[in-house]
Design a protein around this motif. Structure first.
Motif, PDB file in Angstrom:
ATOM      1  N   ALA A 109      -8.937  -1.656  11.022  1.00 21.87           N
ATOM      2  CA  ALA A 109     -10.444  -2.185  10.934  1.00 21.87           C
ATOM      3  C   ALA A 109     -10.402  -3.429  10.429  1.00 21.87           C
ATOM      4  N   PHE A 110      -9.152  -4.216  10.175  1.00 24.56           N
ATOM      5  CA  PHE A 110      -9.208  -5.638  10.102  1.00 24.56           C
ATOM      6  C   PHE A 110      -8.892  -6.451  10.964  1.00 24.56           C
ATOM      7  N   GLY A 111      -8.728  -6.011  12.219  1.00 24.21           N
ATOM      8  CA  GLY A 111      -8.591  -6.728  13.409  1.00 24.21           C
ATOM      9  C   GLY A 111      -7.145  -7.061  13.809  1.00 24.21           C
ATOM     10  N   VAL A 117     -10.504 -11.437   2.825  1.00 26.15           N
ATOM     11  CA  VAL A 117     -10.753 -11.007   1.311  1.00 26.15           C
ATOM     12  C   VAL A 117      -9.475 -10.521   0.949  1.00 26.15           C
ATOM     13  N   ILE A 118      -8.714  -9.475   1.471  1.00 21.67           N
ATOM     14  CA  ILE A 118      -7.172  -9.129   1.254  1.00 21.67           C
ATOM     15  C   ILE A 118      -6.416 -10.250   1.242  1.00 21.67           C
ATOM     16  N   VAL A 119      -6.462 -11.040   1.868  1.00 16.84           N
ATOM     17  CA  VAL A 119      -5.433 -12.019   2.084  1.00 16.84           C
ATOM     18  C   VAL A 119      -5.794 -13.016   0.886  1.00 16.84           C
ATOM     19  N   SER A 158       0.578 -10.668   8.337  1.00 16.47           N
ATOM     20  CA  SER A 158      -0.295 -10.242   9.707  1.00 16.47           C
ATOM     21  C   SER A 158      -1.755 -10.435   9.626  1.00 16.47           C
ATOM     22  N   ILE A 159      -2.285 -10.265   8.328  1.00 14.80           N
ATOM     23  CA  ILE A 159      -3.681 -10.676   7.993  1.00 14.80           C
ATOM     24  C   ILE A 159      -3.931 -12.250   8.356  1.00 14.80           C
ATOM     25  N   THR A 160      -3.218 -12.694   7.730  1.00 12.24           N
ATOM     26  CA  THR A 160      -3.289 -14.336   8.109  1.00 12.24           C
ATOM     27  C   THR A 160      -3.157 -14.693   9.587  1.00 12.24           C
ATOM     28  N   PHE A 198      -6.190   1.385   5.103  1.00 14.83           N
ATOM     29  CA  PHE A 198      -5.409   0.193   4.597  1.00 14.83           C
ATOM     30  C   PHE A 198      -4.060   0.173   5.057  1.00 14.83           C
ATOM     31  N   SER A 199      -3.582   1.467   4.799  1.00 12.87           N
ATOM     32  CA  SER A 199      -1.945   1.525   5.073  1.00 12.87           C
ATOM     33  C   SER A 199      -1.923   1.363   6.450  1.00 12.87           C
ATOM     34  N   LEU A 200      -2.569   1.762   7.359  1.00 13.51           N
ATOM     35  CA  LEU A 200      -2.228   1.394   8.886  1.00 13.51           C
ATOM     36  C   LEU A 200      -2.907  -0.029   9.439  1.00 13.51           C
ATOM     37  N   GLY A 253       0.905  -1.118  -0.038  1.00  9.68           N
ATOM     38  CA  GLY A 253       0.028   0.303   0.032  1.00  9.68           C
ATOM     39  C   GLY A 253       1.110   1.234  -0.246  1.00  9.68           C
ATOM     40  N   ASN A 254       1.852   1.093   0.620  1.00  6.46           N
ATOM     41  CA  ASN A 254       2.852   2.354   0.486  1.00  6.46           C
ATOM     42  C   ASN A 254       3.602   2.638  -0.585  1.00  6.46           C
ATOM     43  N   LEU A 255       4.171   1.522  -1.274  1.00  4.37           N
ATOM     44  CA  LEU A 255       4.935   1.751  -2.459  1.00  4.37           C
ATOM     45  C   LEU A 255       4.229   1.729  -3.731  1.00  4.37           C
TER      46      LEU A 255
HETATM   47  N1  PFF Z   1      -1.131  -1.991   5.491  1.00  4.09           N
HETATM   48  C1  PFF Z   1      -0.723  -2.969   4.445  1.00  4.09           C
HETATM   49  C2  PFF Z   1      -0.333  -1.990   3.202  1.00  4.09           C
HETATM   50  O1  PFF Z   1      -0.317  -0.775   3.406  1.00  4.09           O
HETATM   51  O2  PFF Z   1       0.202  -2.565   2.328  1.00  4.09           O
HETATM   52  C3  PFF Z   1      -1.931  -3.816   4.052  1.00  4.09           C
HETATM   53  C4  PFF Z   1      -2.682  -4.294   4.969  1.00  4.09           C
HETATM   54  C5  PFF Z   1      -2.068  -5.105   5.927  1.00  4.09           C
HETATM   55  C6  PFF Z   1      -4.098  -4.277   4.634  1.00  4.09           C
HETATM   56  C7  PFF Z   1      -2.974  -5.845   6.661  1.00  4.09           C
HETATM   57  C8  PFF Z   1      -4.663  -4.703   5.973  1.00  4.09           C
HETATM   58  C9  PFF Z   1      -4.198  -5.629   6.870  1.00  4.09           C
HETATM   59  F1  PFF Z   1      -4.985  -5.864   7.731  1.00  4.09           F
END
Ligand code: PFF
Length: 677
Positions: free
Chosen positions: A248-250, A101-103, A353-355, A243-245, A30-32
């Protein structure tokens, strides 16, 4: 009485292990891959305004909320919410399901990185020849063709085997990073966080030293203020910040649940927020400076390519524009290796981290063994991931990612988190829990941020977004010619499946749960009357807003109803808040009418703001100058009057400091030491 759960739970080895892991989760693709393009696309430096608001007014307070919730309850997100109140467990699951869903798609992008890293290494072995290299505009086409045709559509059949193999590699890497638990994660991040930073620094310095880099930076940073008037800019900023931080995904709730009992929470949240912001900003410098340098080199070679010729959204930037730009530099293959390795190491710790957070949620709920849940979950995640390695995979990826950012996505879940915890739970306990162990303290403003201000901001964006989805050409689910848009429909179904699934899972009884009594339940209930009036006011406000949104007529009456709705909503929130204030006294419980009144009233204020914005950006264009001046004066006067009323209320009616009960955890904390460890 509130109780601090003291359980044996595995924990990070050290404070730095936790910070690095949380930074690792936050700092990712998300950052790059996301931020620089979003900034470029949404007004350049002007985008920094909504983004900074999103990061610091919303992001960091929400991160403190997630940290303290996870740390206090020592549970992963769903169970943590469930302990606040059993009906709230679904909020945690909702975020976890979006995380899942993201993972499914995030590892697919990592798979591209693995492949491109492999091509770059082969390039070095081949004497520096990269398969996508080419000169001038022709070269750009070649790089596009390489990514979209040669790579993504290599095979005739549906599945692209050349991507499936690296996808398997991504999952295996993730699996081996987390299968031993968070202690090992805390060590792995010592590699996956500093290494990409170092390489990013190298890329940035190199980019900035290239001739012509300043031209690239002009694209990145010259502000276009008009973008600030568009809802999409604000939505992009808030979606990107969440998304970047990884909020809200736990994830942050789960990570904090493994934290040592005495660890700092507030300071950690700020460190992580700043580190994430810095990485995004610097990544933008690296990307655009290099693109500027590339443009200069191609001009010199008589084959000019401008920054605008190569820049394209999403994967295009990381897998077309940037590889092309690097291919123009001396020692191109080496730079490519550095770039794709940076992307990989940035992304891998976000992905696991999501997994980890989905895993911990399932384990906490069912009591099943980690060693069984993880492989099963990885297989399911991989199975869904196959959708993104089909011939149409990249388009699906785009649709799903857009929906995660969209109306029903993370912004909505973030709002839900704050509003339900703010009104239905004693978040002042969480604040004190955080303050008790932190390097610096947050004050009561934080309670108001979580309870009112953040939900109003996110709620406004939600209603604004929903309105534009519904009223856009053909509506959200149809294209301009009125035909059903299959991709959008699928995205929508996925987003709607999340809450339904979340509620279903939360209804299933969990294996072991001891409720933390946070409401002083059993005491006398206070404030029923006020609470009831508050709820009635709130419902009137919402009714008015719905009426206005359905009949977007404009005109004088319209404006009167609009402002009246604000008055009702503010009154509802005020009364609800007073009811909650009473409940702050020990052994009393605030009336549920008041909590609902406050919560619905908060949504009412969002509704007002959204309607006002919609009105001002559409109907308002037809107003006369005089009418506009009148309205502006009214806004300022209402603002001043409400401030004065509030201060007078504080000064005259309620001079004494409200009684704040001491928590048992505060009393016994020292003695209890670190049994969690
Ligand atoms: N924060 C990550 C990024 O900026 O690429 C993506 C991400 C990681 C989104 C973990 C959600 C999450 F739970």
């Amino acid at each position: 009485m509130p109780q601090l759960q003291e359980e044996r739970r595995e924990s990070w080895g050290t404070r730095s292990g936790f910070i690095l892991a949380a930074v690792g989760s936050a700092v990712g693709l998300g950052n790059l891959w996301g931020f620089p393009y979003k900034l470029y696309d949404n007004g350049g430096a002007a985008f920094l305004i909504p983004y900074v608001v999103a990061m610091f007014v919303v992001g960091i307070p929400v991160m403190i909320l997630e940290f303290s919730l996870g740390h206090f309850t020592q549970r992963a997100a769903p169970d943590a919410f469930g302990r606040a109140h059993k009906r709230l467990e679904f909020v945690g699951w909702w975020g976890i399901i979006l995380g899942f869903v993201i993972v499914t798609f995030y590892p697919a992008i990592l798979a591209y990185c693995f492949s491109f890293l492999w091509y770059s290494i082969k390039g070095i072995l081949n004497g520096g020849q990269l398969p996508w290299a080419g000169q001038g505009i022709e070269g750009v086409k070649r790089a596009e063709e390489f990514f979209y045709q040669t790579y993504l559509h290599k095979h005739e059949g549906l599945l692209q085997w050349n991507i499936i193999l690296p996808l398997i590699l991504s999952w295996l890497t993730m699996y081996f990073c987390i299968f031993r638990g968070v202690k090992l994660v805390g060590k792995i991040v010592w590699l996956t966080v500093p290494l990409p930073w170092l390489m990013l620094a190298v890329l940035t310095v190199n980019g900035l030293m290239l001739k012509g880099s300043i031209d690239g930076l002009t694209y990145y940073l010259i502000p276009d203020w008009s973008e600030l008037l568009k809802p999409t800019t604000w939505q992009a900023a808030f979606g990107q910040a969440f998304f970047s931080l990884s909020l809200a995904f736990g994830v942050m709730v789960t990570y904090a649940s493994f934290l040592h009992r005495k660890s700092d929470l507030n300071n950690n949240a700020v460190i992580i927020g700043l580190a994430d912001f810095a990485t995004s900003f610097v990544a933008g410098l690296a990307i655009f400076a290099t693109l500027g340098g590339m443009s200069y080199i191609t001009r010199q070679a008589g084959n000019p390519v401008g920054v605008e010729d190569v820049i394209a959204g999403g994967p295009g930037l990381a897998f077309v524009a940037f590889p092309y730009a690097l291919a123009q530099l001396p020692a191109a293959a080496w730079w490519s290796v550095i770039f794709f390795f940076t992307l990989l190491t940035l992304g891998i710790d976000s992905a696991f981290s999501i997994t980890e957070s989905v895993l911990a949620s399932v384990v906490d709920k069912t009591g099943w063994k980690r060693s069984i849940v993880l492989p099963v979950m990885s297989l399911i995640g991989f199975g869904f991931g196959l959708i993104f390695v089909t011939r149409n995979g990249l388009n699906w990826l785009g649709v799903i990612a857009d929906n995660i950012y969209g109306t029903w996505g993370i912004g909505f879940v973030g709002m839900l988190e704050c509003i339900v915890l703010g009104w239905f739970w004693r978040i002042d306990f969480l604040r004190r829990h955080a303050n008790n162990r932190s390097d610096w303290r947050i004050n009561r403003l934080w309670d108001f941020l979580i309870r009112i201000i953040i939900p109003v901001i996110l709620g406004t964006l939600f209603i604004w977004g929903l309105y534009s989805d519904l009223t856009g050409k053909g509506g959200f689910l149809r294209d301009e010619s009125g035909k059903l848009d299959v991709m959008n429909c699928t995205g929508f179904v996925v987003m709607m499946a999340a809450p339904i699934l979340a509620i279903s899972v939360s209804i299933i009884k969990s294996s072991k749960r001891t409720d933390v009594l946070m409401h002083g339940r059993g005491g006398t209930i206070k404030g029923r009357k006020q609470g009831f009036i508050s709820l009635v006011f709130a419902l009137i406000a919402v009714g008015m807003i719905v009426f206005l949104l359905v009949n977007a007529a404009g005109g004088r009456q319209y404006r009167i109803v609009l402002w009246a709705s604000l008055l009702f909503a503010v009154a509802a929130v005020g009364l609800g808040n007073i009811t909650l204030g009473k409940y702050n006294r020990q052994l009393t419980e605030a009336s549920w009418f008041g909590r609902w009144g406050g919560m619905v009233g908060t949504l009412g204020i969002s509704g007002f703001t959204a309607t006002w914005l919609i009105y001002y950006t559409t109907v308002h264009a037809e107003l006369t100058k005089q009418q506009r001046i009148h309205e502006l004066m009214l806004v300022v006067l209402v603002f001043i009057a409400s401030g004065l009323i509030w201060c007078t209320y504080k000064a005259i009616l309620k001079p004494e400091e409200p009684f704040e009960p001491q928590l048992p955890e505060e009393i016994g904390d020292e003695g209890r030491a670190d049994s969690g460890d």
